[in-house]
Design a protein around this motif. Sequence first.
Motif, PDB file in Angstrom:
ATOM      1  N   VAL A  79      41.939  38.087  27.076  1.00  0.00           N
ATOM      2  CA  VAL A  79      40.472  38.277  27.451  1.00  0.00           C
ATOM      3  C   VAL A  79      40.206  39.470  28.025  1.00  0.00           C
ATOM      4  CG1 VAL A  79      38.337  36.878  28.119  1.00  0.00           C
ATOM      5  CG2 VAL A  79      40.310  35.669  27.541  1.00  0.00           C
ATOM      6  N   PHE A  81      37.123  40.659  30.226  1.00  0.00           N
ATOM      7  CA  PHE A  81      35.492  40.150  30.696  1.00  0.00           C
ATOM      8  C   PHE A  81      34.751  41.504  30.979  1.00  0.00           C
ATOM      9  CE2 PHE A  81      38.986  37.185  32.117  1.00  0.00           C
ATOM     10  CZ  PHE A  81      38.469  35.997  31.743  1.00  0.00           C
ATOM     11  N   ARG A  86      35.377  42.290  39.050  1.00  0.00           N
ATOM     12  CA  ARG A  86      35.752  40.920  39.512  1.00  0.00           C
ATOM     13  C   ARG A  86      36.882  40.306  38.712  1.00  0.00           C
ATOM     14  NH1 ARG A  86      30.091  38.103  39.773  1.00  0.00           N
ATOM     15  NH2 ARG A  86      31.340  36.517  40.939  1.00  0.00           N
ATOM     16  N   SER A  87      37.326  41.041  37.685  1.00  0.00           N
ATOM     17  CA  SER A  87      38.426  40.692  37.031  1.00  0.00           C
ATOM     18  C   SER A  87      39.664  41.307  37.133  1.00  0.00           C
ATOM     19  CB  SER A  87      37.961  40.632  35.332  1.00  0.00           C
ATOM     20  OG  SER A  87      38.367  41.838  34.959  1.00  0.00           O
ATOM     21  N   LEU A  88      39.608  42.705  37.376  1.00  0.00           N
ATOM     22  CA  LEU A  88      40.731  43.490  37.845  1.00  0.00           C
ATOM     23  C   LEU A  88      40.945  42.917  39.266  1.00  0.00           C
ATOM     24  CD1 LEU A  88      40.221  47.052  36.500  1.00  0.00           C
ATOM     25  CD2 LEU A  88      41.849  45.261  35.556  1.00  0.00           C
ATOM     26  N   PHE A  89      42.286  43.123  39.792  1.00  0.00           N
ATOM     27  CA  PHE A  89      42.687  42.676  41.255  1.00  0.00           C
ATOM     28  C   PHE A  89      42.523  44.057  42.159  1.00  0.00           C
ATOM     29  CE2 PHE A  89      45.113  39.621  38.620  1.00  0.00           C
ATOM     30  CZ  PHE A  89      43.936  38.589  38.892  1.00  0.00           C
ATOM     31  N   PRO A  90      41.584  44.314  42.874  1.00  0.00           N
ATOM     32  CA  PRO A  90      41.577  45.576  43.630  1.00  0.00           C
ATOM     33  C   PRO A  90      42.586  45.790  44.557  1.00  0.00           C
ATOM     34  CG  PRO A  90      39.830  44.325  44.292  1.00  0.00           C
ATOM     35  CD  PRO A  90      40.301  43.463  43.188  1.00  0.00           C
ATOM     36  N   TRP A  91      43.286  45.040  45.028  1.00  0.00           N
ATOM     37  CA  TRP A  91      44.323  45.194  45.996  1.00  0.00           C
ATOM     38  C   TRP A  91      45.515  45.507  45.271  1.00  0.00           C
ATOM     39  CZ3 TRP A  91      41.755  40.592  45.194  1.00  0.00           C
ATOM     40  CH2 TRP A  91      42.036  39.546  44.602  1.00  0.00           C
ATOM     41  N   MET A  92      45.503  45.471  43.998  1.00  0.00           N
ATOM     42  CA  MET A  92      46.711  46.007  43.230  1.00  0.00           C
ATOM     43  C   MET A  92      46.796  47.130  42.561  1.00  0.00           C
ATOM     44  SD  MET A  92      47.709  42.717  41.038  1.00  0.00           S
ATOM     45  CE  MET A  92      47.928  40.809  41.668  1.00  0.00           C
ATOM     46  N   ARG A  96      50.433  47.501  38.861  1.00  0.00           N
ATOM     47  CA  ARG A  96      50.568  46.082  38.982  1.00  0.00           C
ATOM     48  C   ARG A  96      49.653  45.008  38.515  1.00  0.00           C
ATOM     49  NH1 ARG A  96      54.651  43.427  42.056  1.00  0.00           N
ATOM     50  NH2 ARG A  96      53.815  42.377  43.946  1.00  0.00           N
ATOM     51  N   ALA A 101      49.879  40.730  34.555  1.00  0.00           N
ATOM     52  CA  ALA A 101      49.726  40.122  33.321  1.00  0.00           C
ATOM     53  C   ALA A 101      50.834  39.730  32.436  1.00  0.00           C
ATOM     54  CB  ALA A 101      48.943  41.014  32.467  1.00  0.00           C
ATOM     55  N   TYR A 132      44.502  53.197  42.317  1.00  0.00           N
ATOM     56  CA  TYR A 132      43.839  51.582  42.353  1.00  0.00           C
ATOM     57  C   TYR A 132      42.590  51.522  41.771  1.00  0.00           C
ATOM     58  CZ  TYR A 132      47.549  50.469  45.608  1.00  0.00           C
ATOM     59  OH  TYR A 132      48.686  50.051  46.409  1.00  0.00           O
ATOM     60  N   TRP A 134      39.804  50.767  42.772  1.00  0.00           N
ATOM     61  CA  TRP A 134      38.658  51.229  43.291  1.00  0.00           C
ATOM     62  C   TRP A 134      38.452  52.749  43.599  1.00  0.00           C
ATOM     63  CZ3 TRP A 134      40.573  53.478  47.323  1.00  0.00           C
ATOM     64  CH2 TRP A 134      41.971  53.079  48.123  1.00  0.00           C
ATOM     65  N   ARG A 148      45.237  45.952  30.320  1.00  0.00           N
ATOM     66  CA  ARG A 148      45.874  44.648  30.919  1.00  0.00           C
ATOM     67  C   ARG A 148      45.715  43.640  29.801  1.00  0.00           C
ATOM     68  NH1 ARG A 148      43.550  41.567  35.916  1.00  0.00           N
ATOM     69  NH2 ARG A 148      42.204  40.625  34.237  1.00  0.00           N
TER      70      ARG A 148
ATOM     71  N   MET B 188      35.555  34.420  39.965  1.00  0.00           N
ATOM     72  CA  MET B 188      35.810  35.279  38.864  1.00  0.00           C
ATOM     73  C   MET B 188      37.453  35.724  38.890  1.00  0.00           C
ATOM     74  SD  MET B 188      33.120  35.327  36.837  1.00  0.00           S
ATOM     75  CE  MET B 188      32.134  34.180  37.093  1.00  0.00           C
ATOM     76  N   TRP B 189      37.770  36.009  39.803  1.00  0.00           N
ATOM     77  CA  TRP B 189      39.203  36.441  40.078  1.00  0.00           C
ATOM     78  C   TRP B 189      40.238  35.353  39.605  1.00  0.00           C
ATOM     79  CZ3 TRP B 189      38.071  39.204  45.374  1.00  0.00           C
ATOM     80  CH2 TRP B 189      37.816  40.528  44.948  1.00  0.00           C
ATOM     81  N   SER B 192      40.076  35.194  35.944  1.00  0.00           N
ATOM     82  CA  SER B 192      40.741  36.245  35.282  1.00  0.00           C
ATOM     83  C   SER B 192      42.445  36.037  35.478  1.00  0.00           C
ATOM     84  CB  SER B 192      40.582  37.347  36.181  1.00  0.00           C
ATOM     85  OG  SER B 192      41.351  38.394  35.822  1.00  0.00           O
ATOM     86  N   LEU B 196      45.514  35.080  32.301  1.00  0.00           N
ATOM     87  CA  LEU B 196      46.639  35.906  32.304  1.00  0.00           C
ATOM     88  C   LEU B 196      47.794  34.750  32.412  1.00  0.00           C
ATOM     89  CD1 LEU B 196      45.883  38.856  34.742  1.00  0.00           C
ATOM     90  CD2 LEU B 196      45.786  38.813  32.111  1.00  0.00           C
ATOM     91  N   TRP B 287      41.424  48.516  49.952  1.00  0.00           N
ATOM     92  CA  TRP B 287      40.694  48.083  48.613  1.00  0.00           C
ATOM     93  C   TRP B 287      39.377  47.586  48.902  1.00  0.00           C
ATOM     94  CZ3 TRP B 287      39.271  42.801  47.918  1.00  0.00           C
ATOM     95  CH2 TRP B 287      39.890  41.709  48.708  1.00  0.00           C
ATOM     96  N   THR B 291      35.453  49.158  47.916  1.00  0.00           N
ATOM     97  CA  THR B 291      34.412  48.330  47.031  1.00  0.00           C
ATOM     98  C   THR B 291      33.189  48.086  47.506  1.00  0.00           C
ATOM     99  OG1 THR B 291      35.769  46.413  47.545  1.00  0.00           O
ATOM    100  CG2 THR B 291      36.323  47.581  45.193  1.00  0.00           C
TER     101      THR B 291
END
Lengths: 259, 296
Positions: A79, A81, A86-92, A96, A101, A132, A134, A148, B188-189, B192, B196, B287, B291
């Motif tokens: 999927v 989105f 809010r679907s990707l993980f910003p801390w990775m 990563r 995935a 990253y 961001w 992904r 949402m996280w 997501s 996965l 991070w 944002t």
Amino acid sequence: MNVVVDRVRKSYGRGAEAREVLTETSLTVRSQEFVSIVGPSGCGKSTLLMMMAGLLKPSSGEIRLGDEPVTGPPAGLSVVFQDYSRSLFPWMSVRRNLTTALTASRLGKEEQRSRVEHALESVGLAGKGEMYPWQMSGGMQQRVAIARALVTEPTVMLMDEPFAAVDAQTRADLEDLVLRVRHEYDVTVAFVTHDIDESVYMADRIVVLAANPGRIAADLTVDLPRPRDQVETKLDARFAKLRSEVFRLVMRPDTPASA
Amino acid sequence: MTSPTTPPLTPPLTPPLTPPLTRTRPGRATTALRRTAAGVGNLWLLALVLVLWEVYGRVSESLFVPPISRILENFGDVWLGGPASQLFLSDLFWSEVTTSLSRFARGWGLAVVVGIACGVVLGRSPVIAQMYGPVVRFFAAIPNTVLLPIAVQIFGVASNMNVFLIFLGSVWVVMINTADGVAGVDPMWLRSARSLRVPRWVLYARVIVPAAAPQILAGLRVSLGIGLILMVISELYATTEGLGFQIVVAQSSFRYLDMWSAFVLIGLIGIVLNLAFGRIETRLLRWQRRTGLDAL
């Protein structure tokens, strides 16, 4: 693989307060097909897609991927989105995000690495794995989200208004990108959008939904030649005809079809 | 969270303030200049207090409040002056500071592990949160020093008593903050991650805990202060070694200079630990800062 929506209905709430979002609907997205799902807001197009993704349970009816009933997010289905932030993980890092995935598919390190590189290359982000999210523009982030989705080499990719949050030029680029990777990965696509031009430009087939309650209003075949081109395709008389047809169905559902 | 009977031993430390986000970005040189100016601005009050202290100490000739210069001199004699192989720190420094900090590390480390683990469970399960929420809040509300006599009863005069008290004092705030953070993770996280199809441990280790990290780290920062206070308090009460013990011994044998220099040392340790924590926190939460509004 076919995605079959078999007499699916969805309502929220119970009893007298129940609100029907989607009346009983059946639909088959055939293998390798690119289907646009378009409709006014509140027609349940995202709801339908989330049910196909196994992220939402239908109130009745059944979704099948091939012959398997979908009860949760199935393997081989990805999927993309709408809201990449809010679907990707910003801390990775980007890399990563992609390897996360792949954790479900239990691949070797080497295979993982080559899949990630390939996916990044396909979306035009080769060598950007250590960045990253961001640090990237919105368009680049949505490319990461597409990478992904592709990295698992899915048979079906569901896209929920993926380009709603990017500017017009980026949008055109991303549309062509999706049309390209679709062939590269041989993937079946269901693509939810509220942009009528986009729905015609991208698809082999357009499913038009109507609102209150959500239902299928029309199922149109797009007979435009491929590969599509942002300038040429949109000059085609058939494009204009389809476009106004879909526009009428979405915006003025009560007027009869023009001759 | 700190008990009303214990005055904070270290002043509450604010991280070095970064200038508020401005649209126009000044050049590097200007920024550096401004930062230096801000640094001086932050320090002048401290300098003033030290000068007043010095003057008061000299004028009053009070035995209990020696001038700061003599305290610092004593600090040098007692805690510094070791060979280079000991980083110029004295034997006493190494024996006492390692004793105290090892108790702190064990107690606080355990609190971090247990607090985060229990906090995640509480944050993920509304049912468990409802069952155990009152218990957690009850313990969190108790002034931690009240537990001191109980801890001595259970463990006697042994390092485990100090460790236990530090653990019990700091675990609750970690737990509550973690539970709040985990319960508030953007759905949402989670959606997501679900799509996965990540295995459960990946969901927790790579998605839920990192997403809740801002609140978890805020809890850790508060608990760090509480832990340090309890480290010293528990050593004032019943022990035979450690920094707090040094203060008590010096005080009861009328060595006021020694008492004050141990006080200074504790303050410095607090500052160093807080600065180190701030560095780690900034690094882990990069991070999140990016944002914000700047991303628009």
